[in-house]
Write an enzyme that holds these catalytic residues in place. Sequence first.
Site, PDB file in Angstrom:
ATOM      1  N   CYS A  53       0.261  -4.271   7.337  1.00  0.00           N
ATOM      2  CA  CYS A  53      -1.142  -3.946   6.758  1.00  0.00           C
ATOM      3  C   CYS A  53      -1.980  -3.120   7.512  1.00  0.00           C
ATOM      4  CB  CYS A  53      -1.597  -5.527   6.713  1.00  0.00           C
ATOM      5  SG  CYS A  53      -3.238  -5.185   5.941  1.00  0.00           S
ATOM      6  N   HIS A  95       0.528  -8.063  -2.243  1.00  0.00           N
ATOM      7  CA  HIS A  95      -0.226  -8.062  -0.950  1.00  0.00           C
ATOM      8  C   HIS A  95      -1.559  -7.437  -1.372  1.00  0.00           C
ATOM      9  CE1 HIS A  95      -0.182  -6.374   3.366  1.00  0.00           C
ATOM     10  NE2 HIS A  95      -1.135  -5.915   2.674  1.00  0.00           N
ATOM     11  N   GLU A  96      -1.523  -6.325  -1.967  1.00  0.00           N
ATOM     12  CA  GLU A  96      -3.036  -5.796  -2.207  1.00  0.00           C
ATOM     13  C   GLU A  96      -3.988  -7.066  -3.321  1.00  0.00           C
ATOM     14  OE1 GLU A  96      -3.884  -3.486  -0.733  1.00  0.00           O
ATOM     15  OE2 GLU A  96      -1.755  -2.898  -0.150  1.00  0.00           O
ATOM     16  N   HIS A 117      -5.593  -8.882  -0.692  1.00  0.00           N
ATOM     17  CA  HIS A 117      -6.936  -8.593  -0.109  1.00  0.00           C
ATOM     18  C   HIS A 117      -7.957  -8.778  -1.120  1.00  0.00           C
ATOM     19  CE1 HIS A 117      -5.583  -6.462   3.303  1.00  0.00           C
ATOM     20  NE2 HIS A 117      -4.686  -5.805   2.764  1.00  0.00           N
TER      21      HIS A 117
END
Length: 162
Positions: free
Chosen positions: A99, A141-142, A145
């Site tokens: 990351c 993953h994004e 966030h």
Amino acid sequence: MALQPIATTGDEILGQQAVAVTVFDRQLHSLADDMMDTMLAANGVGIAAPQIHYPLAMFIMASRPNDRYPEAPLMEPLVLVNPELIGASVELESGEEGCLSVPGKRVNILRHTWVDARYQDLQGQWHRSKFEGFAARIFQHELDHLKGITLLERANEPELQA
């Protein structure tokens, strides 16, 4: 277009829920350009707006082979605004992730092998796509966030694994 500082572990914005984008204007396009430049300069394959200190629900997926991910498949960069997870595979696969906000660390994370997603483009038009394999991993993953979750929380909290 300009490189932006990347938020790192401990920065408050990384733990916050992103807010929906409601205005699709030149500033949003500029933000996307800055995100792309910053991601490319850091050898990333994805970046979320909160990672460059903007609390907006927007990220870029741009898989391509690079120093950090030499085996990454090549895909055209895609800007996803207000993304939503519509469905996902039951099957999970463990994979090593890094990351940009957690420099120098790689962590094995369980992710769905495919996801069905809905999102807007920079003009505000809605799209629906199915992402598989590495692209599905980037999407998840994004999206994390945008929920205020980094791979460190994802790895340390089993209930967040999928």
